[in-house]
Design a protein around this motif. Structure first.
Motif, mmCIF file in Angstrom:
data_model
loop_
_atom_site.group_PDB
_atom_site.id
_atom_site.type_symbol
_atom_site.label_atom_id
_atom_site.label_comp_id
_atom_site.label_asym_id
_atom_site.label_seq_id
_atom_site.Cartn_x
_atom_site.Cartn_y
_atom_site.Cartn_z
ATOM 1 N N VAL A 1 10.874 -31.584 79.467
ATOM 2 C CA VAL A 1 10.510 -31.836 78.076
ATOM 3 C C VAL A 1 11.760 -32.178 77.258
ATOM 4 O O VAL A 1 11.700 -32.971 76.304
ATOM 5 N N LYS A 2 12.888 -31.608 77.647
ATOM 6 C CA LYS A 2 14.153 -31.939 76.987
ATOM 7 C C LYS A 2 14.455 -33.433 77.146
ATOM 8 O O LYS A 2 14.832 -34.119 76.176
ATOM 9 N N GLU A 3 14.260 -33.933 78.345
ATOM 10 C CA GLU A 3 14.510 -35.362 78.595
ATOM 11 C C GLU A 3 13.473 -36.240 77.917
ATOM 12 O O GLU A 3 13.797 -37.319 77.395
ATOM 13 N N ALA A 4 12.221 -35.786 77.880
ATOM 14 C CA ALA A 4 11.151 -36.573 77.271
ATOM 15 C C ALA A 4 11.351 -36.757 75.769
ATOM 16 O O ALA A 4 10.934 -37.781 75.203
ATOM 17 N N TYR A 5 11.988 -35.789 75.107
ATOM 18 C CA TYR A 5 12.169 -35.847 73.650
ATOM 19 C C TYR A 5 13.608 -36.163 73.253
ATOM 20 O O TYR A 5 13.955 -36.063 72.074
ATOM 21 N N ALA A 6 14.425 -36.560 74.210
ATOM 22 C CA ALA A 6 15.821 -36.891 73.917
ATOM 23 C C ALA A 6 15.897 -37.964 72.835
ATOM 24 O O ALA A 6 15.162 -38.954 72.860
ATOM 25 N N GLY A 7 16.775 -37.750 71.877
ATOM 26 C CA GLY A 7 16.931 -38.690 70.775
ATOM 27 C C GLY A 7 16.019 -38.404 69.601
ATOM 28 O O GLY A 7 16.226 -38.942 68.507
ATOM 29 N N ARG A 8 14.984 -37.593 69.814
ATOM 30 C CA ARG A 8 14.064 -37.241 68.723
ATOM 31 C C ARG A 8 14.144 -35.766 68.347
ATOM 32 O O ARG A 8 13.987 -35.402 67.177
ATOM 33 N N LEU A 9 14.418 -34.926 69.340
ATOM 34 C CA LEU A 9 14.430 -33.492 69.126
ATOM 35 C C LEU A 9 15.390 -32.863 70.130
ATOM 36 O O LEU A 9 15.276 -33.095 71.326
ATOM 37 N N LYS A 10 16.343 -32.085 69.625
ATOM 38 C CA LYS A 10 17.241 -31.380 70.524
ATOM 39 C C LYS A 10 16.527 -30.128 71.028
ATOM 40 O O LYS A 10 16.102 -29.288 70.241
ATOM 41 N N ILE A 11 16.390 -30.022 72.340
ATOM 42 C CA ILE A 11 15.706 -28.885 72.947
ATOM 43 C C ILE A 11 16.696 -28.139 73.835
ATOM 44 O O ILE A 11 17.330 -28.733 74.712
ATOM 45 N N ASN A 12 16.839 -26.847 73.578
ATOM 46 C CA ASN A 12 17.752 -26.015 74.348
ATOM 47 C C ASN A 12 16.988 -25.164 75.362
ATOM 48 O O ASN A 12 15.889 -24.685 75.076
ATOM 49 N N THR A 13 17.599 -24.994 76.500
ATOM 50 C CA THR A 13 17.061 -24.107 77.533
ATOM 51 C C THR A 13 17.647 -22.720 77.332
ATOM 52 O O THR A 13 18.864 -22.561 77.257
ATOM 53 N N GLY A 14 16.772 -21.709 77.241
ATOM 54 C CA GLY A 14 17.277 -20.369 77.019
ATOM 55 C C GLY A 14 16.383 -19.291 77.585
ATOM 56 O O GLY A 14 15.321 -19.560 78.154
ATOM 57 N N LEU A 15 16.833 -18.054 77.407
ATOM 58 C CA LEU A 15 16.079 -16.878 77.803
ATOM 59 C C LEU A 15 16.260 -15.793 76.754
ATOM 60 O O LEU A 15 17.292 -15.735 76.087
ATOM 61 N N GLU A 16 15.253 -14.944 76.639
ATOM 62 C CA GLU A 16 15.407 -13.691 75.914
ATOM 63 C C GLU A 16 15.576 -12.617 76.989
ATOM 64 O O GLU A 16 14.656 -12.360 77.777
ATOM 65 N N VAL A 17 16.756 -12.037 77.020
ATOM 66 C CA VAL A 17 17.138 -11.106 78.083
ATOM 67 C C VAL A 17 17.030 -9.676 77.562
ATOM 68 O O VAL A 17 17.549 -9.359 76.484
ATOM 69 N N ASP A 18 16.381 -8.829 78.326
ATOM 70 C CA ASP A 18 16.259 -7.429 77.938
ATOM 71 C C ASP A 18 17.489 -6.638 78.346
ATOM 72 O O ASP A 18 17.943 -6.740 79.494
ATOM 73 N N TYR A 19 17.994 -5.852 77.386
ATOM 74 C CA TYR A 19 18.978 -4.844 77.752
ATOM 75 C C TYR A 19 18.205 -3.573 78.086
ATOM 76 O O TYR A 19 17.432 -3.072 77.267
ATOM 77 N N ILE A 20 18.410 -3.060 79.291
ATOM 78 C CA ILE A 20 17.727 -1.854 79.749
ATOM 79 C C ILE A 20 18.788 -0.870 80.214
ATOM 80 O O ILE A 20 19.533 -1.146 81.162
ATOM 81 N N GLU A 21 18.871 0.249 79.521
ATOM 82 C CA GLU A 21 19.865 1.259 79.841
ATOM 83 C C GLU A 21 19.758 1.670 81.312
ATOM 84 O O GLU A 21 18.678 2.001 81.800
ATOM 85 N N GLY A 22 20.881 1.591 82.002
ATOM 86 C CA GLY A 22 20.906 1.967 83.416
ATOM 87 C C GLY A 22 20.717 0.805 84.373
ATOM 88 O O GLY A 22 20.879 0.969 85.586
ATOM 89 N N PHE A 23 20.385 -0.381 83.836
ATOM 90 C CA PHE A 23 20.167 -1.561 84.679
ATOM 91 C C PHE A 23 21.130 -2.691 84.308
ATOM 92 O O PHE A 23 20.803 -3.872 84.435
ATOM 93 N N GLU A 24 22.328 -2.305 83.891
ATOM 94 C CA GLU A 24 23.305 -3.303 83.455
ATOM 95 C C GLU A 24 23.730 -4.226 84.602
ATOM 96 O O GLU A 24 23.825 -5.451 84.423
ATOM 97 N N GLU A 25 23.990 -3.665 85.765
ATOM 98 C CA GLU A 25 24.453 -4.494 86.887
ATOM 99 C C GLU A 25 23.361 -5.452 87.365
ATOM 100 O O GLU A 25 23.633 -6.615 87.675
ATOM 101 N N GLU A 26 22.138 -4.978 87.392
ATOM 102 C CA GLU A 26 21.018 -5.838 87.797
ATOM 103 C C GLU A 26 20.794 -6.958 86.777
ATOM 104 O O GLU A 26 20.468 -8.094 87.140
ATOM 105 N N THR A 27 20.977 -6.636 85.502
ATOM 106 C CA THR A 27 20.833 -7.654 84.451
ATOM 107 C C THR A 27 21.972 -8.669 84.547
ATOM 108 O O THR A 27 21.760 -9.873 84.356
ATOM 109 N N LYS A 28 23.149 -8.188 84.847
ATOM 110 C CA LYS A 28 24.288 -9.088 85.030
ATOM 111 C C LYS A 28 24.007 -10.084 86.163
ATOM 112 O O LYS A 28 24.380 -11.263 86.072
#
Length: 269
Positions: free
Chosen positions: A74-101
């Motif tokens: 979709v980023k390529e399909a709308y290039a030049g008309r709309l800037k679309i960024n690829t991202g994530l919402e990442v959970d911070y979970i106490e005790g799972f820092e290494e797995e999240t890393k």
């Protein structure tokens, strides 16, 4: 000022709508936005069982490649008309820092943008999804000892997320920092948490992070305010912390919702 909405979900979200990425893009163009970021809930870390009653907090690890591919298309399909960024919402979970890393190590090279959020709290070694429902929040409050204890635990976990070593791809933006207020009309705390929020802002500033100015709370009947509320957002702006608008839309129709509040906020600073 270029209009951007940098907190959007997608059909890959198990607790959202099935609106296509193209529908989000068209809504953005229709509403005059020039940039958007898809920040789907990242897969939960290995060994962590989703504590939400419906076990629908995030996409599966097996969907991650398909998600990145779909956003790239979709980023390529709308290039030049709309800037679309690829991202994530990442959970911070106490005790799972290494797995999240490890999740971030694998996903980081594909991301343009990301958010770090706290949804899960640990009480006596058991995890709970804080923002799932009023009923779940009531249960968590009883287990923690009080509504105030839930707030205190939330802000302590939030501080840990800011300071945590999650590697070079750690998100630079902290998500909806007053999410504990989602059910505040049903469970009003008996204290003001300004001191906790002030220390949170100081940590964010010291770590050079951005702040998600999240309008979703305006659409939650038991909340009725942005995350964070305007008074705290103004304090952040005064401290020089960048505020980044995010609708936290889980359906295309909510893209950009509440943007006028953000514009008024910026006009006052």
């Amino acid at each position: 000022m270029e209009k951007a909405d940098k907190h959007l979900h997608s059909p890959f979200c198990p607790h959202g709508s099935k609106d296509s990425l193209q529908e989000y893009a068209e809504k953005a163009l229709h509403n005059g936005f020039s940039e958007i970021t898809f920040t789907e809930h990242a897969p939960l870390p290995a060994g962590f069982a989703d504590p939400a009653p419906a076990a629908d907090s995030s996409m599966k690890a097996s969907d991650l490649e398909a998600y990145f591919t779909a956003v790239q298309e979709v980023k390529e399909a709308y290039a030049g008309r709309l800037k679309i960024n690829t991202g994530l919402e990442v959970d911070y979970i106490e005790g799972f820092e290494e797995e999240t890393k490890e999740i971030l190590r694998l996903a980081g090279p594909y991301m343009d943008d990301s958010i770090l959020s706290v949804h899960f709290l640990s009480i006596s070694g058991t995890y709970y999804c804080m923002d799932y429902s009023e009923e779940e929040f009531r249960k968590i409050s009883l287990l923690a000892g009080s509504v105030e204890q839930v707030y205190s635990l939330y802000y302590r976990t939030l501080h840990q997320s800011v300071l945590a070593d999650l590697g070079p791809y750690k998100p630079k933006r902290l998500g909806h920092i007053t999410l504990a207020r989602k059910f505040q009309k049903a469970f009003p705390p008996a204290f003001k948490e300004e001191a906790a929020l002030e220390s949170t802002l100081e940590l964010i500033k010291k770590q050079g992070m951005e702040l998600d100015f999240n309008s979703a709370g305006l659409r939650k009947p038991m909340c009725g305010e942005t995350y964070p509320p305007l008074s705290i957002a103004k304090r952040a702006a005064q401290k020089g912390i960048p505020l980044v608008f995010g609708s936290d839309a889980h359906a295309a129709d909510d893209l950009g919702a509440g943007y006028a509040v953000y514009e008024r906020l910026l006009g006052q600073n």
